[in-house]
Scaffold this motif. Structure first.
Motif, PDB file in Angstrom:
ATOM      1  N   GLN A 160     132.000 102.558   1.909  1.00 37.12           N
ATOM      2  CA  GLN A 160     131.514 103.372   2.957  1.00 37.12           C
ATOM      3  C   GLN A 160     130.851 104.493   2.382  1.00 37.12           C
ATOM      4  O   GLN A 160     129.916 105.256   3.178  1.00 37.12           O
ATOM      5  N   ASP A 214     131.682 107.550  10.688  1.00 33.36           N
ATOM      6  CA  ASP A 214     132.578 107.480  11.914  1.00 33.36           C
ATOM      7  C   ASP A 214     132.067 108.053  13.087  1.00 33.36           C
ATOM      8  O   ASP A 214     132.464 107.838  14.388  1.00 33.36           O
ATOM      9  N   TRP A 254     128.360 102.490  17.174  1.00 35.34           N
ATOM     10  CA  TRP A 254     128.476 101.221  16.263  1.00 35.34           C
ATOM     11  C   TRP A 254     127.315 100.558  16.178  1.00 35.34           C
ATOM     12  O   TRP A 254     126.145 100.451  16.852  1.00 35.34           O
ATOM     13  N   SER A 255     127.081  99.773  14.917  1.00 31.96           N
ATOM     14  CA  SER A 255     125.786  98.875  14.467  1.00 31.96           C
ATOM     15  C   SER A 255     126.411  97.880  13.738  1.00 31.96           C
ATOM     16  O   SER A 255     127.530  97.647  13.403  1.00 31.96           O
ATOM     17  N   VAL A 256     125.537  97.283  13.125  1.00 31.32           N
ATOM     18  CA  VAL A 256     125.625  95.915  12.477  1.00 31.32           C
ATOM     19  C   VAL A 256     126.282  96.462  11.096  1.00 31.32           C
ATOM     20  O   VAL A 256     127.298  95.895  10.747  1.00 31.32           O
ATOM     21  N   SER A 257     125.719  97.489  10.544  1.00 31.85           N
ATOM     22  CA  SER A 257     125.716  97.897   9.420  1.00 31.85           C
ATOM     23  C   SER A 257     127.220  98.726   9.352  1.00 31.85           C
ATOM     24  O   SER A 257     128.098  98.493   8.503  1.00 31.85           O
ATOM     25  N   LYS A 258     127.605  99.460  10.319  1.00 36.73           N
ATOM     26  CA  LYS A 258     128.921 100.091  10.720  1.00 36.73           C
ATOM     27  C   LYS A 258     129.907  98.901  10.836  1.00 36.73           C
ATOM     28  O   LYS A 258     131.018  99.183  10.059  1.00 36.73           O
ATOM     29  N   VAL A 259     129.686  98.047  11.555  1.00 37.30           N
ATOM     30  CA  VAL A 259     130.816  96.998  11.705  1.00 37.30           C
ATOM     31  C   VAL A 259     131.085  96.007  10.450  1.00 37.30           C
ATOM     32  O   VAL A 259     132.402  95.911   9.809  1.00 37.30           O
ATOM     33  N   ALA A 260     130.069  96.041   9.634  1.00 32.88           N
ATOM     34  CA  ALA A 260     130.154  95.279   8.363  1.00 32.88           C
ATOM     35  C   ALA A 260     130.888  96.005   7.417  1.00 32.88           C
ATOM     36  O   ALA A 260     131.968  95.594   6.912  1.00 32.88           O
ATOM     37  N   LYS A 261     130.469  97.243   7.243  1.00 31.77           N
ATOM     38  CA  LYS A 261     131.410  98.214   6.304  1.00 31.77           C
ATOM     39  C   LYS A 261     132.863  98.307   6.710  1.00 31.77           C
ATOM     40  O   LYS A 261     133.847  98.329   5.937  1.00 31.77           O
ATOM     41  N   LYS A 262     133.189  98.701   7.986  1.00 31.27           N
ATOM     42  CA  LYS A 262     134.367  98.517   8.555  1.00 31.27           C
ATOM     43  C   LYS A 262     134.893  97.494   8.425  1.00 31.27           C
ATOM     44  O   LYS A 262     136.285  97.297   7.946  1.00 31.27           O
ATOM     45  N   THR A 263     134.464  96.277   8.420  1.00 28.43           N
ATOM     46  CA  THR A 263     135.225  94.951   8.394  1.00 28.43           C
ATOM     47  C   THR A 263     135.455  94.698   6.889  1.00 28.43           C
ATOM     48  O   THR A 263     136.637  94.264   6.776  1.00 28.43           O
TER      49      THR A 263
END
Length: 457
Positions: A122, A132, A136-145
């Protein structure tokens, strides 16, 4: 009923975003963490005499430790180990504060591993804070996942290795992933995986500040000569920003602290060391490295935050050899010596004589008096041992049963035998006898235990 005042009295926890820092103390912490983490990961895989070197088999009630097998009867050895660990911790804490917490505590080590994963996925502290707050976006979901999957994988590996100390590890990995592991092995692996993920990923400083009892009773071991991470307020106050080339800052009433707050940003428990000694401080030295780096850039002497004592800051001599520290050291020496004597005098076998509880004696067809016993021998070593059985006290009695038995390492054998005696040779109703068990390969290992022979008249 909900009371708004309760929310004000107990505010919600603010997430701590730990900033990365480099320096002598963090380098030392990482090296020590790598060494002990490596030991944790590798020890259960070591083999000794064809067996897992360390196997704490709770189900079988046997602890195998490098060729030595500890049974419930050897609880004193485990007690000595715990006492030694406790007094070693007391001694180190009295001398150098909570360095165990900052450098070697598993909670701290795994928390820093998880924070390292966060940084790699991150980004830096500021990037994580921004991420944080962002929608929420695709990039944020990917990094959190990726972050949480990595945490879970680390937690799973940690749990498997930890459970491998209690069950044969060479089969655990294969059985777990193939679904052939026992019910309790599966439950334990999942339980400790969840605990590791929760503690190092989510709870973090809560474990140190609210759950771990060590933080609460450490003050009983501190004194004014204990080395702790301390801010030199006499030198640092008053705080305030200034230009790097401003050499007349003291004339403005400013101290060496430029109020950059880096000491707060790098603290894993989120405290401000400038507010004085606090029980949340784990003595990891991160604030020292951050402050020294700032002092170096400003051209000021290092050591505004350092490992020092209250007496040192007051200009008084530091008493290293003081009664409390000497007392802890002497007790540590005594219990370590007692532990050594216990190990040295420990016999790698144990004998127990069990009489037949069904009858005291019986008469044979030949008119002899017969007593039945079970000779229970525990082989506490991890090598096969052959024992020779004998008895004394009844010269004319006849031995019926095995007189030589081989027992596998870490195993127990119950040998049923009988003694028969002519009633005419019995001088009284109850006769004293003694059983002997001798190691065939080592005559120095000989066990004896008394028992009774009931003659029936």
């Amino acid at each position: 009923m909900y009371n708004p005042k309760d929310a004000a009295a107990y505010p919600a926890r603010d997430r701590i975003y730990v900033r990365a820092v480099k320096g002598l103390h963090q380098q030392l912490r990482r090296y020590m963490g790598f060494v002990f983490l490596g030991m944790f990961m590798l020890l259960p895989w070591l083999q000794f005499d064809g067996h897992q070197a360390i196997l704490l088999d709770i189900g079988e009630q046997k602890f195998h430790i490098f060729g030595m097998t500890l049974w419930p009867q050897d609880f004193t050895i485990m007690a000595w180990i715990l006492v030694i660990s406790a007094y070693a911790l007391f001694f180190v804490t009295t001398f150098y504060g909570r360095v165990w917490c900052g450098y070697l505590c598993p909670q701290t080590v795994w928390t820093f591993i998880f924070i390292w994963v966060e940084e790699k996925v991150q980004g830096s502290r500021n990037h994580r804070m921004k991420l944080d707050k962002d929608p929420w976006s695709v990039s944020k979901v990917a990094k959190k996942t990726v972050t949480h999957v990595s945490w879970l994988l680390i937690s799973l590996l940690t749990s498997l290795i930890f459970v491998g100390y209690f069950t044969p590890i060479e089969h655990l990995f294969i059985d777990f992933f193939s679904g052939n592991a026992s019910f309790w092995a599966m439950v334990c692996v999942i339980f400790f995986m969840v605990c590791t993920y929760g503690n190092a990923g989510w709870m973090r400083e809560i474990m140190c500040t609210h759950i771990c009892p060590y933080a609460r009773f450490q003050s009983a071991m501190f004194d004014k000569d204990t080395f702790t991470v301390t801010y030199d307020s006499a030198r640092g106050e008053s705080r305030g920003p200034r230009a790097r080339k401003d050499l007349a800052y003291k004339e403005k009433g400013l101290g060496d602290c430029i109020d950059c707050n880096l000491c707060v940003h790098v603290c894993p428990t989120g405290i401000d060391i400038r507010n004085g000694l606090q029980y949340e401080c784990i003595n990891c030295g991160a604030c020292i490295d951050a402050c020294d780096d700032t002092m170096d850039k400003m051209g000021y002497p290092k050591g505004l935050i350092s490992y020092t004592t209250e007496h040192s800051l007051q200009g008084k001599p530091v008493k290293v050899l003081r009664p409390k520290l000497i007392g802890y050291f002497l007790v540590l020496v005594v219990v370590t010596a007692a532990f050594g004597v216990t190990l040295w005098t420990r016999v790698p076998a144990e004998l127990d004589i069990v009489r037949d509880r069904g009858s005291l004696f019986r008469e044979t067809d030949e008119g002899l008096i017969e007593n039945t016993y079970t000779i229970r021998i525990i082989n506490k070593s991890q090598q096969d041992q052959t024992f020779v059985l004998s008895f004394s006290g009844l010269d004319t009695a006849k031995w019926i049963g095995e007189q030589e038995v081989t027992i596998q390492g870490g195993d127990t054998a119950g040998i049923p035998i009988s003694l028969s005696l002519d009633p005419a040779d019995a001088t009284k109703p109850v006769l004293d006898i003694e059983f002997q068990v001798r190691n065939k390969a080592d005559a120095d290992i000989e066990l004896t235990q008394g028992s009774k022979f009931f003659a029936g008249r």
